[in-house]
Design an enzyme around this catalytic site. Sequence first.
Site, PDB file in Angstrom:
ATOM      1  N   ASN A   2     -14.081  -2.484  -0.206  1.00  0.00           N
ATOM      2  CA  ASN A   2     -15.036  -1.537   0.195  1.00  0.00           C
ATOM      3  C   ASN A   2     -14.747  -0.170  -0.228  1.00  0.00           C
ATOM      4  O   ASN A   2     -15.708   0.733  -0.188  1.00  0.00           O
ATOM      5  CB  ASN A   2     -15.213  -1.400   1.733  1.00  0.00           C
TER       6      ASN A   2
ATOM      7  N   TYR B 274     -19.347   6.649 -12.007  1.00  0.00           N
ATOM      8  CA  TYR B 274     -19.773   5.664 -10.700  1.00  0.00           C
ATOM      9  C   TYR B 274     -20.674   4.652 -11.019  1.00  0.00           C
ATOM     10  O   TYR B 274     -20.369   3.406 -10.597  1.00  0.00           O
ATOM     11  CB  TYR B 274     -20.278   6.638  -9.759  1.00  0.00           C
TER      12      TYR B 274
ATOM     13  N   LYS C 228     -19.435   0.508 -10.662  1.00  0.00           N
ATOM     14  CA  LYS C 228     -20.214  -0.439  -9.838  1.00  0.00           C
ATOM     15  C   LYS C 228     -21.041  -1.594 -10.359  1.00  0.00           C
ATOM     16  O   LYS C 228     -20.891  -2.866 -10.089  1.00  0.00           O
ATOM     17  CB  LYS C 228     -21.158   0.294  -9.030  1.00  0.00           C
TER      18      LYS C 228
ATOM     19  N   THR D 130     -24.381   8.642   5.877  1.00  0.00           N
ATOM     20  CA  THR D 130     -23.154   8.255   6.502  1.00  0.00           C
ATOM     21  C   THR D 130     -22.517   9.554   6.881  1.00  0.00           C
ATOM     22  O   THR D 130     -23.250  10.586   6.616  1.00  0.00           O
ATOM     23  CB  THR D 130     -22.149   7.350   5.588  1.00  0.00           C
TER      24      THR D 130
END
Length: 259
Positions: A96, A163, A167, A198
């Site tokens: 994760n 990024y 991914k 978050t």
Amino acid sequence: MNVMDRFSMKGKASVITGAAQGLGQAMAEALASAGSDIVIAEINTDLAAETAKEIAKTYGVRAEAVQCDVTSPEDNRKLVEYTVNTFGKIDVMVNNAGIVKHIPAEDVKPEEWLAVIGVNLNGVFFGAQAAGRAMIKQGFGNIINTASMSGLIVNTPQPQASYNASKAGVIHLTKSLACEWAPYNIRVNAICPGYMQTEMTKKIFADGGEWVDTWMAMSPMKRPGTPDELQGVVLYLASDASTFTTGTAISVDGAYTCW
């Protein structure tokens, strides 16, 4: 068997990287609430230890904190070795940990590109490889990789080519490993979260501005997700409720990628 019994994680040992807070912590809590013992792998061991202590107290399971730099193959090997030595096996590995850098592609320095790829893609592979080796020996296992909707679409207006590329790589890596390791009774799946509120992003959403306005305008549900909204998915993939599910990437994005 009652279908709800298939969601039980009692007697299982699950490792989650980057689980001291945020999405990883929510995933760890989901698995612990279903009965799994937990290993939280973090580079920040103090925060990881606090989270592990709280999970053990709340859910009545064993929860351990282990220092791990996911970009290090050796750290991943030691993490899996610790888990097997402590619990006798490793049932679930959730890769994760991740980072993001918002930099225009033409301005990205080599070290900035490599840092993102190192954590988000290489780290997932090294974690999966270490777990896979142990799972092949024991004859079973379950690997879950945190990808992103950014592996399926190109986000706007923020610049984050590194990024997005990392991914997208995680999604195809997941499919590749699922095919290679199916004969060993190992399942490999990915979760693709959308915009989530978050600890790391709550200030961005609170402040608002062009980015947030654009994201919410493009989201059918007009809101970000919350970490707890990933819990059902990770429990499904980690448990015996999904024994014929492998090589898939499940989007949890409020239908963002549908438009």
